[in-house]
Structures are given as C-alpha cells and as structure tokens.
Design an enzyme around this catalytic site. Structure first.
Site, PDB file in Angstrom:
ATOM      1  CG  HIS C  88      -0.705   0.109   2.454  1.00 34.76           C
ATOM      2  ND1 HIS C  88      -0.242  -0.838   3.519  1.00 34.76           N
ATOM      3  CD2 HIS C  88      -0.162   1.497   3.141  1.00 34.76           C
ATOM      4  CE1 HIS C  88       0.260  -0.165   4.491  1.00 34.76           C
ATOM      5  NE2 HIS C  88       0.295   1.168   4.429  1.00 34.76           N
ATOM      6  CG  ASP C 121       0.157  -4.106   2.803  1.00 35.21           C
ATOM      7  OD1 ASP C 121      -0.008  -3.636   4.036  1.00 35.21           O
ATOM      8  OD2 ASP C 121       0.384  -3.568   1.992  1.00 35.21           O
ATOM      9  CB  SER C 203       2.881   1.829   6.010  1.00 33.14           C
ATOM     10  OG  SER C 203       1.699   1.841   6.862  1.00 33.14           O
TER      11      SER C 203
END
Lengths: 397, 366, 553
Positions: C88, C121, C203
């Site tokens: 992402h 992911d 992230s």
C-alpha cells in the site's frame, strides 16, 4: 469457489499449549526470564536515582483563571479568546503543570502550552512545598517554550547533558507533575531522532502529554536532555497535543533554548513569522494515511495576498506557485507551513516561485501575524476567508 | 551490514553478568542457541499469569464495547473483572486460555470500584492470587495483559504490554464528562492500557506478582487526557472480602446473598463530614456575585471570627486548602462543606505578590 | 555518536541563568549496588544505541517521485539495493514503477518498484546507486517470543526532514496474530503484534530485534476514537512469511498466496479438533487425498488446534508451495505432501493483471522483464560465487568425481563405485543435443557456470527445496521441454535441477544436490540424487571431487 475457513466456538477439554511445546527450557541454562526481571530491577533503580537527582529542580505550576482557547487562529489581527473546545479533541484542562528551574534566582522554564488559557494567576510550588507567585515573562511560540519569574534565591539547578552527547536509542525519561501528588510521574522511552523541525527539537517515544509538558526529559544519569513540549503540525500552540501517548514526543535541547532564552528573560515574546498569504493545494491531499499521495508532487499555490504584508511588499501575486523554500522543494501545504512556522518574525527567506510557467526567486522578510492584513489584495477575494475550516490546519496566513 | 565490526561491549557486558551479546552485523546461523542481545524481561511473569486470564464477551451497548478481560481468582470458577454494561448481557461468555468457552454469571458488583465478580461452571482452574502492590515503586516495570481490540480469539493468548509504574496517586477521573465515583489511589501506567477490551486484565510485576487490575477507559480531570491506569490489587482484595484467601471469599460469595457493594477505600464523600446542618461558620465571606466558578477572593472577614483570628484579610485570594488547589469559589465551598468543629485547616493565600499560609481553627461562631 | 567525553562542567552566565552541564562521570555513584546497576543499564543502552547505528543506514523514506509528501518507509535487504516495503506504500506510484527513496546519508535515490504482493501487503523495490548499499540482515521471526524487545524505524508523520528515521522501542505483544484485510487484499496472517510505537508513515518500515536483524515489516495499527495515531498495538508482517516470497518479488512478479481449497470446522464438544468441512473438487486438499470429515492434525509440523490457527498458517505461504499435512481418518494418521493452490488476487489486481498487453507499460501487475533479467543474473552470479572465484571458474576444464552410486532400481545390490571424469564441453555444444537426462544435466551445470546464462533463464518464482527457500529459474525454449534450476535464495548454492519430459515415461527428471563442500578451488555437492517423477532412481555419494584447471594435470 470459496476459500474462507469458518471459525466456530470451540470446546476443548484439554489443550496442548503450543507456546510451551515450542519453547522448552533447558534445565542447565539460567531461565532467561529471571535474569530479565533482575535487569529490569536495575533499570528501575537507575531511573529512580536519575529522577531523584533532578527532582528538586522540577516545579509544579498552578494557574487560576483563563478560558479555553479558540480552535485555531483565523486571519490576522490580535488573537481572541473565547470559550471553545481545544484543538484536536483535547480539552485543555486546568490541572497542575510542570516547569524546570533555570536560574538560582527564580527563572523557571516551561512550555507555552501550559498557558494557552491565559490564566490571570500563576503560582509555582517548589519541592520544599513553598508556593510562589509567578510572572509569565515571555513565550516562544515557535519552540512552545515559556519563561516564568518567581522571587527566590538559591534555587537548585538541574544538570544538563552536554551538547552533542545524545544518541538515538539511549534511555529518555519524561518527568511531570501534572497529576499533582508529592512525586513526579515518569514515562520511560528512548531518544527516537535528533534534529527535528529544522534541527530545533529532538524526538522521543517516552509518552509526552499535558502531564509533563514543560518538564524535563532526562537521561539515566539524571541530566536534562531537553524540555518537553508539544511540537507537531504547524501553527497553533496546541498542535501536537492530540498525539499524546502516540510515542511521538518532542523536547527542546539546551542548544535551542540558548538561542532564545536571553530574549525571553528580557520579556520579549518570540513569534513565528508569516508571509501574509492564503494558500491552496492542487491535488488536495486526503488526511494523512499511511499510504499516500498521488503520483505527482502536490503543487502549492497562492490564493490571496494580504495587505499590508511581506508577501505584498515582495510582489507575490495570487496564482503564483511556491516551488521551494530556501532552495528545498516544497512537499505540500503542511510542509510549507511547518517550515515557515519554525522561522521567526523578522527572518528573511527566499522563495522559488513559478509565475506564467517561469521560475523566479523572491526574497521577503517574515512578519508577525498582528502586523499583517486585514485586507486582501486579490480583487476576487471580496471578504476574508471563512471562519470555519476543515479539520486540517488552515492555509498559512 | 558492514561485517566484522566487533563490539567492545562484550567484555563489559560479560563482566556485568549479562549474557554475551552478538557481534555487530553478521547474521549468525548458530543463533539458534544465542540468547537475545537484551534479555526478555516479560516472559516469566506472562507465562505464569496467562492461564488465569480469560476473554469476556457480552453485550455491546451504544458506544460501549462488548468485550473485555477477566482474571480467575478461584479454582471453582470465580472471575474478577471491571464492571460495565457489557456484563448485563444474557449471553455473557468467558473463554479460557485454552479456548474452552463457558457461560458466565454476575454474582456481585461494586459500583464505586467498578469491579464485578463472575462465576463459570468449572473447577480445577488455575487462579491468580491477589497479592500486594505495596512494594511496587515508581519506575518499576510491569506488564498488563488483556484482550485489546479483541485481537485474540479462542485459545490465542491475549495481548501483553510492558511499561513502568508512572505514578501512584488519587486522581479525579471522569468518563464522558461524568465524574467517576472511585476516589482512591490508582496505579498510573506507562503503557497504553486505556483501550477497548483491556479493562479487567491483570497488571503484574516482573516476578509475576498480581499488583493491579486494568480499569475502564477514563480521563484524568487534571490533564484532560485519557489515563492509562489500574486499580491497586488492594481494591480487588477488599472487593473479594479480603482477609482470607480468595477461595474463602469465593465460598462466602457463592454461599448466598451477595453482600452490598463495599465502600471505597478512600472516602471523600459527605459521610465523612459532621452531621448536616451544623456547618461551622468561620466568618469568611467570599466576594461572590452569584457565579460559582470565579476565583475565591475574600470580600470581608467577620470580626472576632476564626477567619479573623487566623489573620485572613479582605482581598486575600484563597489558592489552596490543606495543599489542595482552590481555583474557584465552588472548589472552596466543596472543601469547606466537610469541615468539622475543632478541625484545624491550613489556607494558602495570595496577598498581592506574596504567598502565605495561615492556620485556622474551625469553631462555631461566638 | 554515543560517547561519554570528559569535559569540564560548562557555566554559561546569561541574565543570571546558569547552565550546569556535566559529563557522565561527574555524576558519581554513591555505593557499589548503584554503581553495578548503572553499569548494567549503561551496557544495555550501549547495545541498543550501537544496534541502531548499525542498521539505521538501511532504512528508507519512500516518496513518490519528485515529492516530499506522502509515501512511507522501507528497508534495504541487499547490497544491490533490493528492499522491502508495504504494497500500500508503493501502490500510488506503482503505475510508473518509479518513486524515490531517501536514506540517512541525506540523499534521495531512484526507487524501482519490483514485485507486488497485494494479498499480503508486501512489495519489493530496488534503489539505484553506483555503490553497494548498507543492508539489514534477515532474522527469523519463528524465534521471537512474547516480551522480546523490538525496534521500529521509519518516517511517521513525515517527520524525517533529513531522512533520519524515527526509532521507537517496545516489546512483542503477541505472535501469530490475524488482521482482516479489505476483501482479499492487505490481509495480515501470522503477523507480529508489538507495543512499539507505530504511526501513519511507519508503513513498510522495518521491525528489528536487538541483534539488528530484520524480523518484520510494519504495516498496520489498531485505531479507534483517538484518530489515526498509535494506541499501543502495531502489526508487522513476519520475515519468515516474506522470505518465501522474496525470489518472486525480486523478479518483479505479482505473487499469490496459497490455499488448501477446503474449509474446516471445529468438532463440537471435542477439544482442539479441526475437521474438513467442505472440500473443493480437484483442489489441493482433494488432490492430496483429503476427504470430508478428516481431522487435520498437523500442518508443516505444527499441531492444529483451531480453524483460525490453520487459516493463519496457510495464509503465510505462497500459492504452489509444498507443504506437509498430517490428517486422521478412522483412527489412522496419514502424512501427505501437497502443493497449495493459488488464492485469487484481490479484484483490482486481478483485473489489472488480466488487462491487455498494450496497457502493460503502466501496469505494475504485469511481468517486469527488466527486473526479471536482473534477478536472474543475480541468482546466477550468486551461484557462481558459491562455487568458486571467477578466475577459478574460467580456469577449470574438467572435474573428476570419485565415490559410489546406490541404484534404487536394485535396492539390494551394493553401491557401485564411481569414477567419473567430467570434461567441460566446448562452448558451441547445445544442451538439447544431449542424449539423455544425465548428459543434459552435465551440460546445463557447465552452462550455469559460464557468464551470460541469464539470457536463457527467467525467474519463474520461489519454491521450498530441502527446507530452504529457493529461487527457481526456467529455460523454456520453444518447442523443447523446459529445464528448471533452483538455487538457495540465501546462500546461492544449486539445490535442484529439473528436466521436463526427460524420464522414460515422459515424466520430469529431477536432480537434487546436497552437502556442498570444498573441492580444491571450488565448492561442489558431495551428494546427488536423481528422481524420475517421484521415484528416486539413484544416489551418488562422492568421496573425492577434484577439479582440474588449464595447464595442470
């Protein structure tokens, strides 16, 4: 074609403990856990000792009077206060706050956060229990610091860590008096990063919040690494408070405090400098997701220029795109606001703008918000900007 | 990694009794037997307590979460948890560490402490003994275990958080603008326990001693922020009827009528004050135009009154009573309501730029 | 740098203010206990500070090209600049496959997006520079225990103006956690839960243990009423899961996770029994022999106690991965080895992948030929390096093998002595001319040692061979049966060589290599097995392997 596995409540008569099966202990080796508890005991003792070394210099600040600050200062002119909820959903409470003795004769360092309500009466309680009336000498709203003066002599000074000695990963203990009570509260974390916000503050993952804003962040030797302040976002003194407990905390080190302490002691407030523009951003960003922004860098453009203002004097116009500040490219409105907000009124900056497709360099000297406006140059702009803005910080003013 | 950097620390670490640490950079394939570079301080305590921690599931009502955590306190199936509307559900369930699920019943609740005692039909359960928090000091490491955000299901272990004891004090607490009744000391934790599902979980010191119970989500009045805190284990003992072991308390509880919710440890309610209606008049008249939330300035002092004898003068500002801050007239009145004749109180006054403290003996007017 | 310099206390007078600045040693210890405690704590602190200094140079602040906003974090795991992040994080600029990465050396580097894992992911990238990068060594997340210390590094709230990452410290709060995704995307199975502070912007960044080994990639946090900030629960994808996908990601492939293609339920009234509830016709479970009602006892050695647990474990594996399942039926337990089926990609990715070729340029889910070539070259170079130095390889003209062969066609017969002389073929000899599998194997092994082998070979993905994660390359010339080689993705050694349709019945022939050891100037496998289909045909054990170089006898 289905691939989901159904989970139904299980009834198990006797479980096999996977965890235990996977990690057998060897009887010949000292159990790791026991050693761990002992090590943590050592750490706790060291932390308590460190706290005791600095504790005589940590004061409690109590205030009386004042009102809740307005969510966000809009437009220009003198700040107004009216009863309203504080920014970011944090109601600014009126409990005790924390300060740090700075001089034997009564200078007390603290955070400007502790005075957002503009209290009428400020008292400082020393560790010997004595109460002193305090005067707020000045605020440094860029570094979120404030300086108080009480009438005293022979106050105990804290030891400070030498400049340049800090290392990412070392222990950092945040001390505060916001819960009241005889002993300071502590939060143990590490130094997370050096040189944040234009090199003015450093970062810690110790939990910082109104309970310890204005208090010291100390090392394991009880030396002060910095004064704890809320320091996120841009603009208001409340910005960053909503990050309490997040593990993103800030403290102002000695080198930064040195730059403004003389002026504060003289009673001169330090204000962030402003250009006097309303900004807009093409490719409006959504609010901060961990993923991101579109594939182009967001372009920040001037929507309106205030008059009188530094921007007006420098010849900036609505429609100009601000590409860089001091040669470094701009990464959106937040980025520009943060970088300008870290500069003082009176500072000179160089902007790289794009007008009619061509780049130009514009020099201007930042001014205080109250010295800007209230009118707008752009003929399209009949009235000042709307008083309510979305939750994101307002355009730079 | 730049390989081959050696760590001068090795000798020092060994001398300090730490297990030898690994040299920088190079991945050691024999690290199967190498211990972690900094020892795990949590494991022992967690292992010991894990079998005694249950996941609770009840009714989600309004914004209240319908799940939480509890601790087994008797081998016969008694569980302590935090009282909340979740426990009102008809299908209240407790899931043990091994995944077994039981229907749970509420036996008894304590509104002030917000504790509740549940019972499940089981026996031979591992239990946690409520000990003492007396030896817990500021900065000591603790772990808090609980099913935050109901991440764990079935036999999956609950979440463990590590932090230090941040503070230990009585605090004014509130939840959604309602003040909480509990006025005793709380253990303020440096771990983010103020999360859905965590309430009712045990707080343990690193030797595995049970020292507190994670409380429900609440804010501290003094800071305006959420407070991560636990009730000291002494409150759990008092709730369970202390004195004897929890087994005996369980036997008492199971044998019949639930005892009334006991009073909280530190009373600060009006019950402690003298008989109503005999409120002493100290002769202090505050400057009061009818607003309760203005500062407590002295308007006048009745001649011959205790206030005058104490040296209080008009225009003095009362800023504290017995060390407790007075910001408004209503703060003062609330404190003064508890005064009894013969009591000596210390008032801290601001007079001009000075701060002084006077002692006043509360007596009936002469 | 962490240093306790001896400096004199500095007194600065300014309007009556006095700074008391003291070096460490001036704050002396009062008594022996305190001194000992201080020494231990300082030692711990130094371990952590030095660990951070070692690994921080590998932490990347990821941005879209030319931007200072948005993005997330990443970590470099290879001196050539290969790195890991979340899918992402790169998705917004995955179309152009180009972003930028800022390193703590203060510079920004071009960032090439390589393989994508939209289900799990994860994404791989490569930073471009003309010198080697400092990289993070991979750890083993299976060795983590609850309570272990961890460090998270990254760029939360874009605070890293100079690309110095934010470092936070905490413990492992839980293991084998499951975090639901959005549909089939961004599912976190078997992930690591930590109370290390992780915020938006972290992230894709690394989770390290205190040895400085990468144990996870941070990607999610639990949030609620306090907005999108850390409240003490962060989740990292385990490095053990990611390791299985590395070969495919490096080659720019879009990867799929694995499934048994059956559903399970837990037996009512019985503890810890997981039964097959529904089974897809011709799916992996059925092909392996499982039937409705079978109890799944173990998955890859782990006892299975709940449906959630099985879901968690399977989700961490790629489609096509070989796994072993032990099941029980009518009181009898059977162990089967099977290859997982593919979980379909999340809808968006699946649609993109199926898009017509002309739109391939901006489609990150389509194969990336440049990345594949580079990955193939890397695998072959690493293999060659594992065999010997470049000059040694060019000089070798023959290898003599002395040992014995046990033929499984005659299991009772004793092992036959072996003395093989393997001459390096002339460069022009095409491998296809080889008459049998053994000859072809010889030729291909010589070919692999020569430069330029990547022209024929493409990376087709990863696999598990002999318990090691392997990168699989394939040479599939038109009209001829394919040949696949599998190298140990970490060590580089050749694990397996497979020739399609080379067996007597048209089944594939497979060679497995083991016991790689010094053989003169080279390292060679001292054990070799040949399989036809699933049948072991012979096993060679060599006592002596002697390479002969040019000009020497």
């Amino acid at each position: 074609m289905k691939c989901s596995l159904l989970a139904i409540k299980a009834r198990q008569a006797a479980g096999v403990f996977i965890f235990f099966a996977a990690t057998p202990f060897s009887s010949s080796v000292a159990r790791p856990g026991a050693e761990g508890a002992e090590l943590d005991r050592a750490r706790a003792a060291v932390a308590r000792r460190a706290l005791s070394l600095v504790e005589p210099s940590i004061v409690t600040i109590e205030t009386i009077g004042g009102t809740q600050p307005e969510p966000e200062q809009q437009g220009f002119g003198p700040p107004t206060t009216r009863p309203a909820r504080g920014r970011g959903g944090v109601r600014v409470a009126d409990g005790p706050t924390t300060g740090l003795i700075h001089s034997p004769d009564g200078l007390i360092l603290t955070s400007s956060f502790n005075f957002v309500r503009d209290p009428s009466i400020i008292t400082v309680i020393l560790t010997d229990g004595s109460r002193h009336v305090a005067r707020l000498l000045a605020r440094d709203t860029i570094r979120r610091l404030a300086l108080l003066r009480i009438d005293a002599t022979g106050l105990p000074l804290p030891a400070w860590s030498p400049d340049g000695d800090m290392a990412v990963g070392q222990y950092a203990v945040a001390c505060g008096r916001g819960y009241g009570g005889p002993a300071p509260s502590v939060s143990v974390g590490i130094v997370s990063a050096l040189g944040r916000r234009g090199g003015q503050v450093f970062q810690t993952d110790a939990r910082t919040s109104p309970v310890n804003y204005g208090g010291p962040l100390i090392d394991i030797d009880g030396r002060v690494l910095g004064v704890i302040v809320p320091m996120a976002g841009a603009g208001s003194e409340l910005a960053g408070v909503q990050w309490y407990d997040s593990g993103i905390g800030f403290a102002v080190p000695r080198e930064t405090i040195e730059r403004s302490i003389d002026r504060l002691a003289r009673g001169d407030d330090i204000h962030p400098g402003k250009m006097g523009v309303l900004l807009s951003q093409v490719d409006e960003p959504r609010d901060m997701p961990p993923s991101a922004e579109p594939d182009k860098s967001p372009r920040v453009a001037i929507r309106a220029v205030a008059t009188p203002s530094p921007a007006q004097r420098a010849g900036l116009r609505a429609g100009d795109v601000i590409a860089a500040l001091g040669g470094a490219p701009i990464g959106g409105i937040d980025d520009l606001q943060r970088r300008v907000g870290d500069l003082e009124a009176g500072a000179e900056i160089v902007l790289t703008i794009e007008r009619d497709g061509r780049p130009q360099e514009i020099r201007l000297t930042l001014a205080r918000a109250r010295d800007i406006g209230p009118s707008w140059l752009d003929p399209e702009q009949e009235s000042p900007p709307p008083a309510t803005q979305p939750a994101d910080p307002p355009p730079d003013s | 990694m730049r390989r081959g950097r050696c760590m001068p620390l090795l000798a020092l670490a060994a001398a300090c009794g730490l297990m030898p640490t690994v040299a920088a950079g190079a991945p050691q394939k024999e690290s199967d037997v190498l211990p972690p570079a900094i020892p795990n301080v949590v494991e022992d305590a967690w292992r010991a307590a894990l079998p005694c921690v249950v996941k609770l599931y009840g009714g989600a009502i309004g914004s209240a979460h319908g799940y939480g955590t509890g601790v087994i306190v008797s081998s016969a199936g008694q569980i302590v948890t935090i009282d909340s509307v979740m426990l009102d559900a008809r299908n209240l369930r407790a899931v043990l560490h091994d995944g077994r699920t039981f229907h749970a019943e509420v036996i008894r609740r304590d509104a002030d402490r917000e504790l509740a005692l549940l019972r499940i039909e089981s026996h031979d359960l591992p239990l946690l003994e409520p000990e003492t928090s007396a030896s817990l000091e500021i900065a000591d490491g603790v772990i808090a275990a609980g099913n935050c955000f109901k991440v764990a299901e079935g036999e999956e272990p609950v979440t463990v958080m590590y932090g230090v004891l941040a503070a230990r004090t009585a605090l004014d607490l509130r939840r959604r603008a309602q003040p909480l009744a509990y006025g005793g000391e709380v253990l303020v934790l440096d771990a983010i326990t103020s999360n859905p599902g965590m309430a009712g979980g045990p707080v343990l010191d690193l030797t595995g001693r049970w020292v507190g119970i994670v409380a429900g989500i609440a804010e501290a009045e003094s800071t305006g922020t959420r407070l991560n805190y636990a009730l000291p284990i002494e409150e759990v003992r008092a709730f369970l009827g202390r004195g004897g072991t929890s087994e005996e308390a369980a036997a008492r509880g199971a044998s019949g009528n639930a005892p009334a919710a006991s009073a909280s440890g530190a009373d600060r309610g009006p019950a402690a004050a003298g008989p109503r209606g005999a409120r002493p008049d100290t002769g202090l008249r505050l400057f009061n135009l009818g607003y309760r939330d203005v500062a407590a300035f002295v308007d006048r002092v009745v001649p011959g009154s205790p206030a005058q004898r104490a040296g209080i003068r008009p225009d003095d500002l009362i800023i504290a009573v017995d060390g407790k801050r007075v910001a408004t007239i209503s703060d003062y009145e609330r404190i003064a309501a508890d005064w009894r004749n013969g009591q000596t109180v210390r008032l801290t006054l601001k007079r001009g730029d000075e701060v002084l403290t006077v002692e006043m003996i509360v007596e009936p007017p002469r | 740098m962490y240093a306790s310099r001896m400096i004199r206390p500095v007194w600065l007078a300014a309007c009556g203010a006095a700074w008391t600045v003291v070096p460490t040693t001036a704050v002396g210890a009062d008594d022996a206990d305190v001194a000992a405690a201080l020494a231990r704590v300082r030692a711990v602190e130094r371990v952590r500070v030095e660990c951070i200094q070692r690994v921080v140079p590998s932490v990347v602040c990821i941005f879209p090209r030319g931007s200072r906003a948005g993005g997330g974090s990443g970590v470099i795991i290879d001196p050539q600049g290969y790195g890991l992040t979340n899918f992402h994080v790169v998705r917004p600029f995955a179309g152009s496959r180009l972003g930028e990465g800022g390193l703590p050396d203060g510079r920004r580097y071009p960032l090439h997006v390589l393989g994508l894992d939209p289900t799990g992911d994860v994404a791989m990238f490569r930073l471009e520079a003309d010198q080697p990068f400092i990289y993070a060594p991979l750890g083993e997340s299976s060795r983590l225990r609850v309570g272990d210390w961890t460090l998270a590094m990254g760029n939360p709230f874009l605070l890293a103006e100079d690309y110095q990452p934010t470092v936070t410290s905490g413990i492992v709060s839980g293991l084998h956690r499951y975090q639901k995704g959005t549909g089939r995307a961004l599912v976190y199975t078997d992930c690591i839960q930590v109370d290390t502070s992780i915020n938006p912007g972290n992230s894709g960044g690394p989770l390290f243990d205190l040895r400085g080994e990468l144990v996870g990639i941070n990607g999610r946090i639990s949030v609620e009423e306090r907005g999108r900030v850390n409240v003490g629960l962060g989740y990292a994808i385990s490095i053990d899961q990611i390791r299985r996908f590395l070969p495919a990601l490096r080659a720019g492939l879009t990867v799929r996770h694995g499934t048994l293609n059956c559903t399970v339920r837990e037996r009512r009234g019985v503890a810890g029994e997981v039964l097959v509830d529904q089974i897809l016709a011709d799916g992996a479970a059925q092909r392996a022999g499982l039937r409705l009602g079978d109890r799944i006892v173990r998955y890859n050695g782990t006892p299975i106690l709940s449906g959630n647990q099985l879901l968690n474990l399977v989700g961490a594996y790629p489609g096509g991965w070989p796994v072993t399942v032990v099941y029980e039926r009518d009181g009898r337990q059977t162990e089967v080895r099977l290859r997982l089926d593919d979980v379909p990609l999340p809808e968006q990715a699946a649609a993109a992948e199926a898009a017509p070729a002309r739109r391939a340029r901006r489609n990150p889910f389509r194969p990336n030929a440049a990345a594949n070539r580079r990955a193939a070259r890397r695998a072959l170079e690493r293999y060659r390096r594992s065999v010997g130095r470049a000059d040694a390889l060019t000089e070798v003209v023959a290898v003599r093998y002395v040992g014995q062969r046990r033929s499984l066609l005659q299991p009772d017969a004793p092992a036959q002595p072996l003395d093989l002389a393997d001459e390096r073929p002339a460069a022009e000899t095409a491998t296809q001319d080889a008459s049998d599998a053994a000859q072809r194997e010889r030729m291909i092994r010589w070919q692999l040692l020569a430069e330029g082998g990547e022209r024929a070979f493409k990376v087709v993905g990863g696999d598990e061979v002999a318990g090691r994660v392997a990168v699989v390359l394939e040479d599939a010339p038109e009209g001829a049966p394919a040949c696949r080689v599998a190298f140990d993705d970490a060590a580089g050694t050749l694990l397996q060589l497979e020739l399609d349709a080379a067996g007597p019945g048209g089944e594939p022939v497979r060679f497995e290599y083991d016991d790689w050891r010094r053989a003169g100037l080279l390292r060679m496998p001292y054990r070799r097995r040949m399989y036809a289909g699933d049948r072991l045909v012979f096993e060679d054990e060599f006592r002596n392997i002697r390479p002969r170089t040019r000009g020497l006898p």
